[in-house]
Design a protein around this motif. Structure first.
Motif, mmCIF file in Angstrom:
data_model
loop_
_atom_site.group_PDB
_atom_site.id
_atom_site.type_symbol
_atom_site.label_atom_id
_atom_site.label_comp_id
_atom_site.label_asym_id
_atom_site.label_seq_id
_atom_site.Cartn_x
_atom_site.Cartn_y
_atom_site.Cartn_z
ATOM 1 N N LEU A 1 29.411 -34.744 69.957
ATOM 2 C CA LEU A 1 29.103 -33.296 69.627
ATOM 3 C C LEU A 1 27.603 -32.893 69.699
ATOM 4 O O LEU A 1 26.963 -33.838 69.132
ATOM 5 C CB LEU A 1 29.696 -32.769 68.302
ATOM 6 N N PRO A 2 27.250 -31.880 70.073
ATOM 7 C CA PRO A 2 25.852 -31.260 70.136
ATOM 8 C C PRO A 2 25.450 -31.286 68.535
ATOM 9 O O PRO A 2 26.264 -30.795 67.608
ATOM 10 C CB PRO A 2 25.657 -30.013 70.715
ATOM 11 N N VAL A 3 24.091 -31.807 68.286
ATOM 12 C CA VAL A 3 23.766 -31.894 66.961
ATOM 13 C C VAL A 3 23.130 -30.436 66.677
ATOM 14 O O VAL A 3 22.480 -29.804 67.220
ATOM 15 C CB VAL A 3 22.401 -32.769 66.738
ATOM 16 N N ARG A 4 23.903 -29.844 65.374
ATOM 17 C CA ARG A 4 23.373 -28.700 65.065
ATOM 18 C C ARG A 4 22.537 -28.715 63.802
ATOM 19 O O ARG A 4 22.552 -29.641 63.027
ATOM 20 C CB ARG A 4 24.766 -27.826 64.646
ATOM 21 N N LYS A 5 21.636 -27.613 63.886
ATOM 22 C CA LYS A 5 20.490 -27.686 62.748
ATOM 23 C C LYS A 5 21.121 -27.046 61.463
ATOM 24 O O LYS A 5 21.923 -26.032 61.691
ATOM 25 C CB LYS A 5 19.336 -26.834 63.347
ATOM 26 N N PRO A 6 21.122 -27.708 60.446
ATOM 27 C CA PRO A 6 21.903 -27.299 59.191
ATOM 28 C C PRO A 6 21.146 -25.950 58.978
ATOM 29 O O PRO A 6 19.847 -25.854 59.108
ATOM 30 C CB PRO A 6 21.754 -28.336 58.362
ATOM 31 N N VAL A 7 21.762 -24.908 58.425
ATOM 32 C CA VAL A 7 21.278 -23.579 57.989
ATOM 33 C C VAL A 7 20.542 -23.714 56.618
ATOM 34 O O VAL A 7 19.380 -23.113 56.406
ATOM 35 C CB VAL A 7 22.310 -22.835 57.757
ATOM 36 N N GLY A 8 21.047 -24.796 55.970
ATOM 37 C CA GLY A 8 20.382 -24.846 54.649
ATOM 38 C C GLY A 8 20.935 -24.013 53.492
ATOM 39 O O GLY A 8 21.201 -22.926 53.821
ATOM 40 N N ALA A 9 20.970 -24.484 52.330
ATOM 41 C CA ALA A 9 21.456 -23.789 51.448
ATOM 42 C C ALA A 9 20.673 -22.761 50.751
ATOM 43 O O ALA A 9 20.980 -21.510 50.473
ATOM 44 C CB ALA A 9 21.925 -24.827 50.183
ATOM 45 N N PHE A 10 19.275 -22.746 50.764
ATOM 46 C CA PHE A 10 18.280 -21.978 50.349
ATOM 47 C C PHE A 10 18.541 -20.617 51.310
ATOM 48 O O PHE A 10 18.535 -19.404 50.820
ATOM 49 C CB PHE A 10 17.002 -22.332 50.340
ATOM 50 N N ARG A 11 18.260 -20.775 52.759
ATOM 51 C CA ARG A 11 18.145 -19.790 53.714
ATOM 52 C C ARG A 11 19.725 -19.001 53.607
ATOM 53 O O ARG A 11 19.548 -17.886 53.691
ATOM 54 C CB ARG A 11 17.919 -20.288 55.091
ATOM 55 N N GLY A 12 20.777 -19.710 53.640
ATOM 56 C CA GLY A 12 21.912 -19.177 53.653
ATOM 57 C C GLY A 12 22.326 -18.394 52.411
ATOM 58 O O GLY A 12 22.702 -17.156 52.366
ATOM 59 N N GLY A 13 21.992 -18.987 51.140
ATOM 60 C CA GLY A 13 22.050 -18.129 49.962
ATOM 61 C C GLY A 13 21.072 -16.891 49.894
ATOM 62 O O GLY A 13 21.450 -15.913 49.535
ATOM 63 N N LEU A 14 19.822 -16.989 50.240
ATOM 64 C CA LEU A 14 19.067 -15.816 50.325
ATOM 65 C C LEU A 14 19.503 -14.649 51.364
ATOM 66 O O LEU A 14 19.379 -13.591 51.086
ATOM 67 C CB LEU A 14 17.448 -16.321 50.994
ATOM 68 N N PHE A 15 20.029 -15.084 52.618
ATOM 69 C CA PHE A 15 20.470 -14.383 53.552
ATOM 70 C C PHE A 15 21.630 -13.515 53.037
ATOM 71 O O PHE A 15 22.085 -12.393 53.200
ATOM 72 C CB PHE A 15 20.809 -14.840 54.850
ATOM 73 N N GLY A 16 22.665 -14.324 52.307
ATOM 74 C CA GLY A 16 23.827 -13.856 51.556
ATOM 75 C C GLY A 16 23.544 -12.827 50.726
ATOM 76 O O GLY A 16 24.135 -11.671 50.433
ATOM 77 N N LEU B 1 22.272 -9.861 52.318
ATOM 78 C CA LEU B 1 23.103 -8.779 52.873
ATOM 79 C C LEU B 1 24.127 -8.343 51.752
ATOM 80 O O LEU B 1 24.457 -7.142 52.055
ATOM 81 C CB LEU B 1 23.881 -9.772 54.038
ATOM 82 N N GLY B 2 24.555 -8.973 50.749
ATOM 83 C CA GLY B 2 25.385 -8.238 49.732
ATOM 84 C C GLY B 2 24.489 -7.103 49.106
ATOM 85 O O GLY B 2 25.246 -6.286 48.653
ATOM 86 N N SER B 3 23.235 -7.422 48.664
ATOM 87 C CA SER B 3 22.654 -6.515 47.925
ATOM 88 C C SER B 3 22.423 -5.197 48.685
ATOM 89 O O SER B 3 22.562 -4.033 48.484
ATOM 90 C CB SER B 3 21.255 -6.711 47.641
ATOM 91 N N THR B 4 22.200 -5.289 50.009
ATOM 92 C CA THR B 4 22.093 -4.214 51.083
ATOM 93 C C THR B 4 23.442 -3.403 50.878
ATOM 94 O O THR B 4 23.488 -2.185 50.996
ATOM 95 C CB THR B 4 21.512 -4.670 52.418
ATOM 96 N N LEU B 5 24.334 -4.318 51.297
ATOM 97 C CA LEU B 5 25.769 -3.372 51.398
ATOM 98 C C LEU B 5 25.964 -2.842 50.141
ATOM 99 O O LEU B 5 26.588 -1.821 49.998
ATOM 100 C CB LEU B 5 26.798 -4.457 51.677
ATOM 101 N N ALA B 6 25.947 -3.458 48.992
ATOM 102 C CA ALA B 6 26.141 -2.718 47.858
ATOM 103 C C ALA B 6 25.463 -1.664 47.471
ATOM 104 O O ALA B 6 25.989 -0.453 47.044
ATOM 105 C CB ALA B 6 25.936 -3.930 46.723
ATOM 106 N N GLY B 7 24.066 -1.883 47.794
ATOM 107 C CA GLY B 7 22.948 -0.498 47.716
ATOM 108 C C GLY B 7 23.538 0.534 48.664
ATOM 109 O O GLY B 7 23.491 1.811 48.311
ATOM 110 N N ALA B 8 23.968 0.391 49.654
ATOM 111 C CA ALA B 8 24.227 1.603 50.766
ATOM 112 C C ALA B 8 25.642 2.025 50.140
ATOM 113 O O ALA B 8 25.669 3.406 50.073
ATOM 114 C CB ALA B 8 24.474 0.784 52.007
ATOM 115 N N GLY B 9 26.507 1.222 49.637
ATOM 116 C CA GLY B 9 27.531 1.965 48.994
ATOM 117 C C GLY B 9 27.474 2.750 47.954
ATOM 118 O O GLY B 9 28.171 3.654 47.747
ATOM 119 N N VAL B 10 26.638 2.131 47.046
ATOM 120 C CA VAL B 10 26.130 3.019 45.610
ATOM 121 C C VAL B 10 25.445 4.122 46.040
ATOM 122 O O VAL B 10 25.754 5.394 45.842
ATOM 123 C CB VAL B 10 25.413 2.178 44.834
#
Length: 119
Positions: free
Chosen positions: A45-60, A63-72
């Protein structure tokens, strides 16, 4: 776990004598093997670069804050619009009431002026 599953026929033989029960339970019913020909044709299988917990957590989080802010924001905007319409309606209602009281007072003043002229 799958090697310990016994069919009804094997169960009958297993309980016939204790030594056969041990042999049936320890021997796998099915073995999983692959030949060298199949292993040679397999591509890794092709070697995938791991996203990383920090980048994934920061992006999540962003994204969640933006969606919640837009909803509010849209919720507050809708509530503001509704309250503004109600306030405008109340102002118009109050204006109509003041107008009615003003005309009533005018008619009373006119009637009072007419009564004073008669005396």
């Amino acid at each position: 776990m799958a090697s310990r599953i016994l069919t009804p026929a094997l169960r009958m033989r297993a309980f016939a004598s204790p030594s056969t029960a041990l042999q049936l339970r320890s021997a796998p019913l099915r073995s999983f093997q692959s030949s060298t020909i199949l292993r040679e044709g397999a591509t890794p299988l092709p070697v995938r670069k791991p996203v990383g917990a920090f980048r994934g957590g920061l992006f999540g989080f962003l994204l969640g804050s933006t969606l919640a802010g837009a909803g509010v924001y849209y919720y507050v905007l809708e509530e503001y619009r509704v309250s503004n319409e109600l306030l405008t309606e109340d102002i118009y209602s109050l204006q109509a009431s003041v107008q009615r009281v003003h005309t009533y007072v005018q008619t009373l003043e006119e009637d009072l002026a007419q009564l004073k002229k008669k005396k």
